[in-house]
Design a protein around this motif. Structure first.
Motif, PDB file in Angstrom:
ATOM      1  N   THR A  61      46.231  41.400  26.696  1.00 31.60           N
ATOM      2  CA  THR A  61      47.187  40.488  27.312  1.00 31.60           C
ATOM      3  C   THR A  61      46.439  39.591  28.289  1.00 31.60           C
ATOM      4  O   THR A  61      45.648  40.078  29.096  1.00 31.60           O
ATOM      5  N   LEU A  62      46.691  38.293  28.195  1.00 36.01           N
ATOM      6  CA  LEU A  62      46.125  37.318  29.116  1.00 36.01           C
ATOM      7  C   LEU A  62      47.264  36.706  29.917  1.00 36.01           C
ATOM      8  O   LEU A  62      48.231  36.219  29.346  1.00 36.01           O
ATOM      9  N   GLU A  63      47.136  36.753  31.249  1.00 34.30           N
ATOM     10  CA  GLU A  63      48.182  36.179  32.086  1.00 34.30           C
ATOM     11  C   GLU A  63      47.554  35.328  33.184  1.00 34.30           C
ATOM     12  O   GLU A  63      46.523  35.693  33.751  1.00 34.30           O
ATOM     13  N   PRO A  64      48.182  34.182  33.473  1.00 32.01           N
ATOM     14  CA  PRO A  64      47.640  33.316  34.514  1.00 32.01           C
ATOM     15  C   PRO A  64      47.892  33.895  35.904  1.00 32.01           C
ATOM     16  O   PRO A  64      48.933  34.500  36.155  1.00 32.01           O
ATOM     17  N   ILE A  65      46.884  33.722  36.766  1.00 27.89           N
ATOM     18  CA  ILE A  65      47.016  34.039  38.189  1.00 27.89           C
ATOM     19  C   ILE A  65      46.507  32.787  38.897  1.00 27.89           C
ATOM     20  O   ILE A  65      45.320  32.685  39.195  1.00 27.89           O
ATOM     21  N   GLY A  66      47.386  31.848  39.091  1.00 27.19           N
ATOM     22  CA  GLY A  66      46.964  30.550  39.612  1.00 27.19           C
ATOM     23  C   GLY A  66      46.060  29.885  38.600  1.00 27.19           C
ATOM     24  O   GLY A  66      46.420  29.736  37.433  1.00 27.19           O
ATOM     25  N   GLU A  67      44.855  29.514  39.012  1.00 27.22           N
ATOM     26  CA  GLU A  67      43.874  28.883  38.123  1.00 27.22           C
ATOM     27  C   GLU A  67      43.031  29.922  37.383  1.00 27.22           C
ATOM     28  O   GLU A  67      42.199  29.579  36.554  1.00 27.22           O
ATOM     29  N   ARG A  68      43.225  31.192  37.710  1.00 31.36           N
ATOM     30  CA  ARG A  68      42.450  32.286  37.122  1.00 31.36           C
ATOM     31  C   ARG A  68      43.248  32.946  36.006  1.00 31.36           C
ATOM     32  O   ARG A  68      44.415  32.649  35.801  1.00 31.36           O
ATOM     33  N   THR A  69      42.602  33.872  35.296  1.00 30.65           N
ATOM     34  CA  THR A  69      43.264  34.625  34.233  1.00 30.65           C
ATOM     35  C   THR A  69      42.977  36.107  34.415  1.00 30.65           C
ATOM     36  O   THR A  69      41.836  36.498  34.662  1.00 30.65           O
ATOM     37  N   ARG A  70      44.021  36.911  34.289  1.00 28.22           N
ATOM     38  CA  ARG A  70      43.872  38.364  34.249  1.00 28.22           C
ATOM     39  C   ARG A  70      43.958  38.798  32.796  1.00 28.22           C
ATOM     40  O   ARG A  70      44.904  38.465  32.087  1.00 28.22           O
ATOM     41  N   MET A  71      42.941  39.536  32.352  1.00 27.39           N
ATOM     42  CA  MET A  71      42.917  40.067  30.994  1.00 27.39           C
ATOM     43  C   MET A  71      43.060  41.587  31.073  1.00 27.39           C
ATOM     44  O   MET A  71      42.272  42.253  31.736  1.00 27.39           O
TER      45      MET A  71
END
Length: 165
Positions: free
Chosen positions: A114-124
């Motif tokens: 799962t890839l989710e945006p955290i502002g300009e970053r991405t949590r995988m």
């Protein structure tokens, strides 16, 4: 280091790794979608991967091998079970023989990404689910957890190179 947590859960027969990257979701998705990028990080640095097939569609298959420091080859296969670009993919993952055929005795591991945006970053988030406790223990003894942490540690460099791609 990109991996911020690694959690083994014997009751759930799973390992969940979470990593964060200084890139948007679409760019991080490319490291799964593009086999030339994928093979630059799938496998620890001392066991680089080569993808011979990468049919990135639901029901599609991938085949690859990792080459060890002495030239030995460890083969594997994937079967993509779900793809929802650019946020989620699932696949079954297993060992293969020298001809690329699945080694049934080793079973399969189900991967969910799962890839989710955290502002300009991405949590995988990568969750690997095993068929049995013995399988999970065997793969852990082979160094899967450490190998995945090392492999995922290579992603920042790839994303930095392709920042303007």
């Amino acid at each position: 280091m990109t991996v911020i947590s690694s959690d083994k859960n014997l009751e759930a027969l799973s390992i969940t790794m979470i990593a964060e990257f200084d890139a948007g979701v679409e760019r991080v998705w490319q490291i799964w979608e593009d086999p030339r990028l994928l093979e630059r990080w799938w496998g620890p640095p001392s066991w680089p991967a080569t993808f011979e097939k990468h049919d990135f569609v639901p029901g599609g298959e991938a085949s690859y091998f990792m080459t060890g420091p002495e030239g030995e080859k460890a083969r594997g296969w994937w079967r993509f079970t779900a793809i929802d670009a650019p946020h989620h993919l699932e696949f079954d993952d297993g060992f293969a023989d020298e001809n690329g055929a699945p080694v049934d005795a080793m079973g399969a591991i189900h991967g969910a990404v799962t890839l989710e945006p955290i502002g300009e970053r991405t949590r995988m988030t990568v969750r690997s689910t095993f068929e049995a406790e013995e399988q999970m223990e065997q793969v852990l003894a082979m160094g899967m957890e450490e190998g995945m942490q090392q492999a995922m540690g290579q992603i920042d460099g790839i994303l930095a190179e392709h920042a303007n791609a």
